[in-house]
Write a protein that holds these residues in place. Structure first.
Motif, PDB file in Angstrom:
ATOM      1  N   HIS A 217       0.929  -1.150  -0.027  1.00 35.94           N
ATOM      2  CA  HIS A 217      -0.086  -0.222   0.026  1.00 35.94           C
ATOM      3  C   HIS A 217       0.912   1.177   0.027  1.00 35.94           C
ATOM      4  N   GLY A 218       0.567   2.182  -0.998  1.00 37.54           N
ATOM      5  CA  GLY A 218       1.316   3.569  -0.922  1.00 37.54           C
ATOM      6  C   GLY A 218       2.728   3.485  -1.738  1.00 37.54           C
ATOM      7  N   MET A 219       3.007   2.248  -2.220  1.00 36.22           N
ATOM      8  CA  MET A 219       4.309   1.924  -2.599  1.00 36.22           C
ATOM      9  C   MET A 219       4.479   2.817  -3.949  1.00 36.22           C
ATOM     10  N   GLN A 220       3.511   2.929  -4.832  1.00 33.72           N
ATOM     11  CA  GLN A 220       3.490   3.619  -5.994  1.00 33.72           C
ATOM     12  C   GLN A 220       3.759   5.195  -5.744  1.00 33.72           C
ATOM     13  N   ASP A 221       3.137   5.762  -4.853  1.00 35.84           N
ATOM     14  CA  ASP A 221       3.613   7.078  -4.400  1.00 35.84           C
ATOM     15  C   ASP A 221       5.141   7.466  -4.086  1.00 35.84           C
ATOM     16  N   TRP A 222       5.854   6.198  -3.514  1.00 35.44           N
ATOM     17  CA  TRP A 222       7.310   6.398  -3.466  1.00 35.44           C
ATOM     18  C   TRP A 222       7.769   6.006  -4.739  1.00 35.44           C
ATOM     19  N   PHE A 223       7.358   5.021  -5.814  1.00 34.98           N
ATOM     20  CA  PHE A 223       8.269   5.137  -6.867  1.00 34.98           C
ATOM     21  C   PHE A 223       8.020   6.322  -7.635  1.00 34.98           C
ATOM     22  N   ASN A 224       6.908   6.729  -7.752  1.00 38.69           N
ATOM     23  CA  ASN A 224       6.650   8.255  -8.480  1.00 38.69           C
ATOM     24  C   ASN A 224       7.791   9.287  -7.932  1.00 38.69           C
ATOM     25  N   TRP A 225       7.761   9.184  -6.385  1.00 41.53           N
ATOM     26  CA  TRP A 225       8.766  10.164  -5.946  1.00 41.53           C
ATOM     27  C   TRP A 225      10.127   9.999  -6.474  1.00 41.53           C
ATOM     28  N   LEU A 226      10.643   8.600  -6.578  1.00 40.81           N
ATOM     29  CA  LEU A 226      11.948   8.579  -7.105  1.00 40.81           C
ATOM     30  C   LEU A 226      12.036   8.821  -8.448  1.00 40.81           C
ATOM     31  N   GLU A 227      11.047   8.573  -9.296  1.00 38.17           N
ATOM     32  CA  GLU A 227      11.200   8.924 -10.628  1.00 38.17           C
ATOM     33  C   GLU A 227      11.069  10.483 -10.852  1.00 38.17           C
ATOM     34  N   LYS A 228      10.365  10.887  -9.963  1.00 34.12           N
ATOM     35  CA  LYS A 228      10.448  12.443 -10.123  1.00 34.12           C
ATOM     36  C   LYS A 228      11.812  13.109  -9.897  1.00 34.12           C
ATOM     37  N   LYS A 229      12.342  12.709  -8.705  1.00 34.20           N
ATOM     38  CA  LYS A 229      13.747  13.178  -8.477  1.00 34.20           C
ATOM     39  C   LYS A 229      14.742  12.745  -9.183  1.00 34.20           C
ATOM     40  N   HIS A 230      14.857  11.769 -10.121  1.00 37.11           N
ATOM     41  CA  HIS A 230      15.770  11.387 -11.064  1.00 37.11           C
ATOM     42  C   HIS A 230      15.501  12.382 -12.345  1.00 37.11           C
ATOM     43  N   PHE A 231      14.436  12.745 -12.745  1.00 36.06           N
ATOM     44  CA  PHE A 231      14.308  13.679 -14.018  1.00 36.06           C
ATOM     45  C   PHE A 231      15.234  14.793 -14.014  1.00 36.06           C
ATOM     46  N   PRO A 232      14.914  15.637 -13.002  1.00 35.67           N
ATOM     47  CA  PRO A 232      15.764  16.858 -13.299  1.00 35.67           C
ATOM     48  C   PRO A 232      17.175  16.754 -13.349  1.00 35.67           C
TER      49      PRO A 232
END
Lengths: 236, 113
Positions: A217-232
């Protein structure tokens, strides 16, 4: 006036009748911070997203890493910090990920110099990730910059909602708080709002994700956070 | 006991200062310690006595100079004394504050005979 001894000498090094005063003006963490800067430059040059995971013992950091590794296709290395044993590194190694265990012995934290050497022993890839699981401790590791891109503090629901204000240095220095073991909330008297308020009061900029690494539960939010942080840094 | 690590760093800095300034004995170390650092001064004093053994500062007195925590309110610009990271601005009650002092761990100066 000399602010230390109160004499009227304005020079940085001066003599008194009974002593010789030398201005030093050096930070005790300067050496660590210099190593951290070297690590940071390496991460930047190679477009590596590095994350320092911090928490008290037993918050579920290693389980969070295991479940995250399962989901990632990018090249990834892990540094595990513990006082003793290679149990965590063994768990991560079973997933086929390059891992380096650092045993700190009597030490209570990882420092930037240890990380630099661990990096030499790992096949770090450009555009990849480096996860650093720090020693389970909510006090000492807060002081030591490792050169990481982000600090993630993992708090579990069984620890109580007041941890952020009991250990303010740690939560003050974190970019993200992951509230883990959310599956246990129905069985606990844990006040979510109070926990978030406590975290925000020591660090108004902290981001918060609630999840259960074990149940998903909620792990997708964490994966999204990781992806967002790598983009910049660069697209991966 | 991160205070041990800090005192090991201190020993290294004192050795360098001694070499640069041709010192043979350091008798006193003036150290700034911010009120907001997670450093326990009694643990630091103990670690100092352990870590300085057989060094140029083995007989040195550690003089800890506390530095008051201060914060700046990002909302109204007020600066105020703060013993914690979570003291709201006393003027506008905002939590959007920035710590401007109290995190020091700095050797300010040393005395040598």
């Amino acid at each position: 006036m000399c602010t230390t001894c109160g004499c009227s000498d304005h020079t940085t090094t001066h003599n008194h009748d009974d002593h010789h005063l030398i201005q030093v003006e050096k930070d005790l963490l300067e050496k660590n911070n210099n190593y951290a800067q070297m690590n940071r430059e390496y991460f930047f040059e190679h477009n590596i997203l590095s994350i320092n995971f911090l928490s008290s013992p037993g918050s579920g950091k290693t389980t969070l890493l295991e479940k995250t590794i399962d989901q990632l296709s990018q090249p990834l290395c892990v540094i595990e910090g513990d006082q003793q044993t290679s149990r965590d590194a063994d768990r991560i190694g079973q997933l086929g990920v390059p891992v380096k265990q650092i045993n700190t012995g009597k030490g209570c934290h990882l420092d930037a110099h240890m990380i630099g050497h661990a990096m030499e022993a790992l096949p770090l890839s450009d555009n990849g990730l480096l996860f650093i699981e720090n020693v389970g401790n909510l006090v000492c590791p807060a002081l030591f910059d490792l050169g990481e891109n982000y600090r993630v503090v993992v708090l579990s629901t069984t620890e109580g909602e007041d941890k952020p204000i009991k250990y303010p240095n740690m939560f003050h220095s974190a970019d993200l708080m992951i509230l883990n073991k959310s599956d246990l909330l129905p069985h606990l008297e844990f006040n979510l709002d109070a926990c978030f308020d406590n975290a925000k009061s020591v660090n108004p900029n902290i981001e918060i994700i609630t999840c259960s690494a074990l149940r998903g539960h909620g792990m997708q939010d964490w994966f999204n956070w990781l992806e967002k942080k790598h983009f910049p840094q660069k697209k991966w | 006991m991160h205070e041990i690590s800090l005192c090991q760093n201190m020993r290294h800095i004192l050795d360098e200062a001694a070499q640069e300034n041709d010192l043979t004995v350091i008798s006193k170390v003036h150290l700034l310690v911010g009120d907001l650092t997670c450093v326990e001064t009694s643990a630091l004093e103990f670690a100092f006595s352990v870590c300085m053994k057989e060094s140029i500062a083995q007989e040195a007195e550690l003089h800890i100079i506390p530095v008051e925590g201060k914060a700046l309110c990002n909302q109204c610009g007020n600066s105020f004394a703060s013993k914690h990271f979570f003291t709201p601005c006393p003027r506008c009650e905002s939590n959007e504050i920035q710590i401007i002092s109290g995190e020091e761990l700095t050797i300010q100066s040393v005395e040598a005979h």
